[in-house]
Write an enzyme that holds these catalytic residues in place. Structure first.
Site, PDB file in Angstrom:
ATOM      1  N   GLY A 192       9.260  -0.198   8.062  1.00  0.00           N
ATOM      2  CA  GLY A 192       8.973   0.570   9.282  1.00  0.00           C
ATOM      3  C   GLY A 192      10.161   1.302   9.868  1.00  0.00           C
ATOM      4  O   GLY A 192       9.988   2.297  10.558  1.00  0.00           O
ATOM      5  N   GLU A 193      11.347   0.797   9.632  1.00  0.00           N
ATOM      6  CA  GLU A 193      12.490   1.353  10.348  1.00  0.00           C
ATOM      7  C   GLU A 193      13.543   1.972   9.444  1.00  0.00           C
ATOM      8  O   GLU A 193      14.351   2.797   9.879  1.00  0.00           O
ATOM      9  CB  GLU A 193      13.113   0.255  11.226  1.00  0.00           C
ATOM     10  CG  GLU A 193      12.194  -0.090  12.382  1.00  0.00           C
ATOM     11  CD  GLU A 193      12.481  -1.454  12.990  1.00  0.00           C
ATOM     12  OE1 GLU A 193      13.131  -1.488  14.026  1.00  0.00           O
ATOM     13  OE2 GLU A 193      12.030  -2.475  12.432  1.00  0.00           O
TER      14      GLU A 193
ATOM     15  N   ASN B 287       0.845  -1.192   0.000  1.00  0.00           N
ATOM     16  CA  ASN B 287       0.000   0.000   0.000  1.00  0.00           C
ATOM     17  C   ASN B 287       0.883   1.245   0.000  1.00  0.00           C
ATOM     18  O   ASN B 287       1.434   1.628   1.022  1.00  0.00           O
ATOM     19  CB  ASN B 287      -0.919  -0.008   1.239  1.00  0.00           C
ATOM     20  CG  ASN B 287      -1.888   1.165   1.239  1.00  0.00           C
ATOM     21  OD1 ASN B 287      -1.535   2.278   0.851  1.00  0.00           O
ATOM     22  ND2 ASN B 287      -3.099   0.920   1.684  1.00  0.00           N
TER      23      ASN B 287
END
Lengths: 165, 750, 352
Positions: free
Chosen positions: B716-717, B643
């Site tokens: 995410g990181e 997404n």
């Protein structure tokens, strides 16, 4: 000592007995009135997660004594949508991904509504960023927040124009 | 608000329908209306409030507590101290693998860090519990606090991070240095940082006999349920953790901590539901942090800029009683080609709460130092920092020579540099000014993050009406799991995401693994994908063996699932809806189940990494030293994007954490007492909206057929890595001042 | 938070009478007092809510052009008052550079004057602090004191005053109008704050029971409106206290400085008026040389109180910059980032 206050919360007149003057507006909403949409992030006015409107002005509910809203009108995140109809600021936050974890979001949205009503930022993104800086978002959704405020302001003023016509 | 200024919900309908599409968040309406319930929003009947009293010393023991004064306060129900704390079934001094740390749950009167719980006050109201805790007036026997680099005890840690070896060497590092034309050596330091998720850690615990329901934000449901079960001596299935929304986690909600255990204990002791929420200040101790590091880098280079040896040493701080060694030096292993590599770690014991994983543990601190060191090496060689990085581009994993499962870093460099306008950058510092006379600097950094897989399980149920229920015990702490996981499941099931109901965020579902290491979408997503495929396989077996079905006999050629129908692969005009297949078979549902693991061949045979390149523009007032990151462009390649809207947000968030790391965040510890003097959000600075004028994230396409069948890595990181160095390098480029201590401060530039 | 009696005062005299009860505090916007109560620094037995007192929320213009600002006027309302912002633009800029929009909406003018230092040791009841508990010691002195005072401090206290608003107010000779058990009086804002000396717990000149009812800025200060700025250095772009700040205002006529007003923030226990520097600028051509000379004079007596020597140089430089900006003229509109050295990055928009 017990104090009784009269207030209008999200349009509904309420008479509330407060048995302890230490109760903050934030804890009144969250722990006693089951209006938990308003969040506690720091409890010291340093993060903005608890932002609500008191008599139309955005303030930190954590630094407001519940007894001091006697006679005032309080609007929280729960008081914005009408059934399935979202407030334009709420809709714009979804569209621009102006949040991730969602915890600061009620405060951001209430702050954005206060900002738009104050009308000191116009459509200048830098002024919006500055005047939204009392709401910390640790996830870092700031860009979406700024975009959402810009769009919602536009949508609200268009709506006002078309209503006036 | 006037009703006129309201737009219909449906008008902001979601875009697209499937994996790869930028759907808005499925939980968006709940989050913008205040109806998303976080742990502390729960309020079972008869609930009590618990507040911890915490230590103000860093080392010693509690000699007295005025329990009577606290109990005398109206509304206080109980005060729990080591003297009356009911027993636990697990020794809190023993770690609970894999991610369990030693915890402080009033087992004795020892104080080992500031803000350690030393008592728990339970009362009818929050106000009474809070004041009760304040009235305890603890007295202490105080031992000298070990703070700072020079006062701690150094030791050789047996392991770093979560079980990695403390030393990794490839080639002959000293020979490599000896063969270099020049060796660039410098030391970098990074401070203790605290996660500061907006939602403070909280639990609402309610017991029913020997079963307990816990409303708590949790990044690792099954693991935590098992751990709480051990603490309370009950079967794991008797622990139900509900965590439908987390107000941020960043690693701090993946591990057990003392205060939440105490809240659960109080509820059992008093036989009433108990709510415990930490104050902001109380989050600076028992719930983990990013440990301080002091890192030394030596880089040997040839005249052409090629690296001959790369040596990265990290002194990483941990607590006096447990180990979490920030694996910072390992950041130097997977990125730049070098015939000799050495990453090594030393531990430093301080009187602090135990550190733990915090968004990009190891990589954030290590990449900050490495990317500045690389910039310094490029400068020493008189080379453009991007050209220097390209000269050392690793075509296979340095040291191991393993092939990368995919690596579009070159494309990240190209697209990021082009978008940013890097090619016009002057080599020397202090060459650029803006129209207002502010110094302008451009810097860059390479972003890299590994791609872990956590074992995960899922269930996919096709229902008689043709819709599906998919289930896995995952966690959405803001990354968008509820949306991305539904998209993955919908794709596997051949349904629109709106026809897929996702149950997650509760521990009585198939184990969704850990929301950490940027691996949740890949891990839980793969389990959902496999479960969906299992359900479709069963459905197709039903259809293809049923003479009444248009798909009868298609077992060999196979079928495809699309838009709620199975189609013959060789003749798509022949199809049947799921509902019809189920109805004729008189089946109410078909349940697919699956586990998702990574095959050892994939893990051992390949280097699995996401990559990126971050370009920063910084403006600095030449006289006053005030800094602002005026522009950040990141280009990231992380496999398949489920997404793009949510992935962009993840990159933005990581990049803002980079701004924070480079210029703002630092826990200020009093060197005498070990007390954290800015344990709040006013003086512990994290970025505000005005700190972020312009962000761009480029989603560089990258196909990966190896990492997993979804082709998904993790996002995410990685945004934190690269960004810190890029900003620090831009500050140097603006000012000519090389700052090696984070965060960079005004006075560093005067 | 300690239990307290809550009393809502309908008038100043009622409030003052109520404050005769020992250990009473006045509560207006609450943004500082409630915070201090939450962290245990303030533990009053009686809280007197003065926010409903009639007549203290007006901005009143005097015939001579001076202004009287009721103590309960909210920070935001004052900053956005058109006439006030035109007449005292640097005061409005200072107000808008402080805290957040939410806090400015609640915080009162009187409360702003009464806010306590941000010294972490004052805020930490477990630390020794002479300001909080007389005679207990000063843990800041040998502690983490990077942001502490460089002027007017003593061995007993090195805290700084945190207000932005008060910095230009001190420069503009503002007076504090107070009412108390023995009647009303005016106190010069410059003298309102005590330097710590050996009694850091004596923070202001207020006597027991005295209540701020207004702040007054004299008409003469309005003459600086065309050349008045407030500048503030922070550790993030917004929502942060000053590392150092400076209010600077000039009256320039015929190419010469006729009069100057200068005060520094974040450097001492009170907003620091720099009258020596002001005097040195009179009759001088405005420019870098004159400003540097004035700034050096202003900081001549500065000494580090800890790891903060950089603040002395920074204060010098910010004063030179603030004077330069004042010379260039007050901006026609409030800067998007009030008091920031950064002009707006308005053009920067997100591109996906």
């Amino acid at each position: 000592m017990s104090l009784s206050i009269s207030t209008i919360i999200n349009g509904e007149p309420r008479s509330i007995a407060i048995d302890d003057p230490r109760v903050s507006l934030l804890d009144l909403l969250r722990e006693r009135l089951d209006l938990t949409g308003t969040k506690k992030g720091c409890d010291r006015g340093q993060c903005g997660a608890c932002t609500v409107l008191v008599d139309g002005r955005r303030v930190n509910a954590c630094l407001t004594l519940a007894v001091s809203v006697d006679g005032a009108e309080v609007t929280t995140i729960e008081g914005l949508a009408r059934g399935d109809l979202l407030h334009p600021v709420q809709a714009a936050f979804i569209e621009h991904d102006g949040f991730q974890c969602g915890y600061c979001t009620p405060g951001q949205i209430m702050s954005a509504i206060g900002l738009i009503q104050e009308n000191h930022a116009g459509s200048d993104p830098e002024r919006i960023r500055e005047l939204m800086s009392g709401n910390i978002c640790r996830c870092g959704a700031y860009q979406g927040i700024t975009e959402a405020v810009l769009e919602a302001r536009e949508a609200m003023s268009e709506k006002n124009r078309s209503d006036a016509a | 608000m006037s009703p006129e200024s309201i737009s219909p919900i449906l008008q902001q309908g979601r875009h697209g329908s499937n994996a790869g599409q930028p759907l808005t968040r499925r939980d968006g309406v709940l989050k913008v209306t205040g109806r998303a319930t976080y742990a502390a929003d729960n309020h079972p009947r008869g609930m009590l409030y618990a507040v911890t009293a915490v230590s103000t010393i860093a080392r010693g023991r509690v000699t007295s507590l005025d329990v009577a004064a606290a109990k005398a306060h109206p509304g206080v129900v109980e005060v729990i101290t080591p003297a009356n704390r009911p027993p636990l079934s697990h020794n809190p001094a023993e770690k609970m693998p894999p991610f369990g740390f030693r915890v402080e749950v009033l087992q004795d009167d020892t104080v080992r860090y500031v803000n350690q719980p030393i008592a728990l006050v339970v009362a009818e109201t929050l106000e009474a519990a809070t004041e009760g805790a304040a009235l305890l007036n603890p007295r202490y026997e105080t031992a000298p606090a070990r703070t700072g680099r020079d006062n701690g005890d150094r030791y050789a840690p047996p392991a770093i991070g979560v079980g990695s070896p403390p030393r990794t060497a490839y080639g002959d590092i000293e020979a490599g240095m000896a063969s270099a034309t020049r060796v660039t050596t410098a030391e970098y330091s990074t401070p203790a940082q605290y996660h500061n998720a907006m939602e403070p850690h909280a639990v609402v615990a309610e017991w029913d006999g020997d079963r307990v329901t816990l409303d708590m934000p949790n990044q690792a449901l099954a693991l935590s349920a098992g751990a709480y079960a051990k603490y309370f001596g009950i079967p794991p299935e008797n622990v139900l953790i509900r965590s439908p929304f987390l107000g941020g986690g960043f690693g701090s909600k993946a591990i057990l901590n003392g205060p939440q255990i105490l809240g659960i204990l109080a509820a059992r002791m008093l036989q009433r539901p108990v709510k415990l929420a930490l104050t902001r200040a109380q989050m600076y101790g028992p719930v983990g942090h990013r440990g301080a590091t002091w890192q030394t880098l030596r880089i040997g280079t040839e005249d052409d800029g090629r690296i001959t040896a790369l040596h990265h040493h990290s002194l990483s701080a941990t607590s006096s009683f447990d180990d979490f060694i920030e694996p910072a030096a390992n950041s130097s292993l997977p990125l730049y080609a070098s015939p000799a590599l050495l990453a090594e770690h030393e531990g430093l014991r301080l009187d602090t709460g135990t550190p733990g994983p915090m968004r990009a543990p190891g990589e954030a601190s290590g990449s900050a130092a490495l990317e500045v060191a690389i910039d310094e090496a490029a400068q020493a060689c008189g080379m453009d920092p991007l050209a220097f990085r390209l000269a050392n581009y690793a075509e296979t994993e340095p040291g191991t020579n393993k092939p990368f499962s995919s690596k579009a870093l070159r494309e990240c460099y190209d697209q990021g540099a082009s978008r940013f306008g890097w090619s016009t950058r002057p080599l020397e510092p202090r060459q650029m000014r803006d129209e207002n006379g502010l110094l302008v600097g451009w810097g860059m950094g390479t972003a890299v993050f590994h791609c872990p897989h956590f074992p995960a399980e899922a269930r996919a149920t096709l229902r008689a009406d043709g819709t599906a229920l998919v289930e896995t015990g995952g966690a959405d702490m803001g990354q968008g799991a509820w949306t991305a996981l539904a998209q993955i499941a919908a794709e596997a099931l051949g349904l629109d995401p709106d026809q897929v109901e996702l149950h997650s965020g509760i521990s009585n579902l198939p184990d969704g693994g850990i929301a950490g290491g940027s691996g949740h979408t890949a891990s839980a997503g793969l389990a959902l994908h496999n479960a969906g495929e299992d359900a479709i396989a069963q459905l197709s077996e039903l259809a293809t063996s049923d003479e009444a079905s248009p798909l009868y006999g298609a077992g060999n050629v196979g079928v495809v699932a699309r838009h709620g129908r199975l189609h013959r692969r060789d003749d798509e005009t022949r199809s049947e809806s799921y509902a019809d297949i189920l109805a004729r078979a008189r089946r109410r549902e078909i349940v697919g189940t699956a586990k998702a693991n990574r095959s050892p061949d994939v893990a051992e045979g390949h280097a699995l990494l996401s990559h990126g390149a971050v370009f920063a523009e910084v403006k600095v007032d030449p006289d006053l030293g005030q800094m602002r990151v005026s522009r950040l462009v990141g280009a990231f390649a992380a496999g398949r994007v489920i997404n793009p809207r949510l992935v962009q947000s993840q990159y933005f968030g990581g990049m803002i954490w980079g701004i924070s790391f480079a210029l703002q965040e630092e826990a200020i510890t009093d060197r005498r007492t070990g007390r954290i003097m800015n344990a709040d959000l006013a003086e512990y600075h994290v970025p505000v909206n005005a700190d972020v004028p312009s962000l761009e994230a480029i989603l560089v396409p990258e196909q990966d057929d190896i990492v997993n069948v979804l082709g998904v890595k993790g996002v995410g990181e990685i945004g934190v890595t690269g960004t810190v160095g890029a900003i620090a390098n831009a500050v140097w480029h603006a000012t000519g001042v090389r700052v090696r201590r984070f965060p960079i401060k005004i006075e560093d530039l005067l | 938070m300690k239990r307290f009696d809550y009393i809502r005062a309908a008038s100043a005299s009622e409030a003052i009478a109520a404050s005769a009860h020992p250990n009473s505090v006045y509560l207006a916007g609450g943004t500082n007092m409630l915070d201090l109560m939450k962290i245990g620094v303030a533990r009053p037995d009686r809280v007197i809510d003065i926010s409903r007192i009639e007549g203290l929320s007006e901005i009143t213009w005097q015939d001579d052009g001076g202004v009287r600002i009721g103590a309960l006027v909210r920070n935001a309302d004052l900053a956005y008052d058109g006439r006030f912002a035109r007449t005292f633009p640097s005061v409005a800029e200072a107000l808008l550079s402080g805290a957040s929009a939410q806090v400015r909406n609640a915080a009162s003018v009187g409360g702003n004057l009464m806010q306590h230092t941000r010294c972490a040791y004052f805020h930490d009841p477990a630390s020794a602090c002479n300001r909080r508990v007389a005679g207990s010691g000063c843990d800041a002195r040998e502690g983490e004191n990077r942001l502490h005072a460089v002027l007017g401090w003593s061995e007993h206290c090195i805290a700084t005053h945190p207000s932005d608003f008060c910095v230009p107010l001190v420069a503009f000779d503002a007076n504090v109008e107070v009412e108390g058990p023995h009647g009303s009086r005016d106190i010069k804002l410059w003298e309102f704050y005590s330097l710590p000396g050996s009694t850091p717990d004596h923070v202001t000149a207020l006597q027991p029971g005295e209540l701020i009812v207004a702040v007054k800025i004299p008409a003469a200060s309005a003459a600086f409106a065309p050349n008045a700025r407030y500048l503030k250095l922070r550790e993030r772009t917004s929502f942060a206290f000053a590392v150092v700040s400076c209010a600077a205002a000039l009256q320039i006529d015929g190419g010469m400085i006729q009069s100057a007003r200068i005060a520094l923030g974040g450097v001492a226990a009170r907003p620091w008026r720099c009258q020596g520097a002001e005097a040195a600028l009179i009759g001088v051509e405005p420019g870098r040389e004159a400003f540097e000379k004035a700034a050096s004079l202003a900081l001549a007596d500065a000494h580090p109180s800890g790891d903060n020597a950089f603040k002395i140089e920074l204060a010098r430089r910010i004063m030179v910059r603030a004077l330069t900006l004042a010379m260039e003229g007050t901006p026609e509109t409030m800067p998007a980032l009030p008091a920031s050295p950064f002009p707006s990055e308005s053009g920067a928009r997100h591109v996906a």
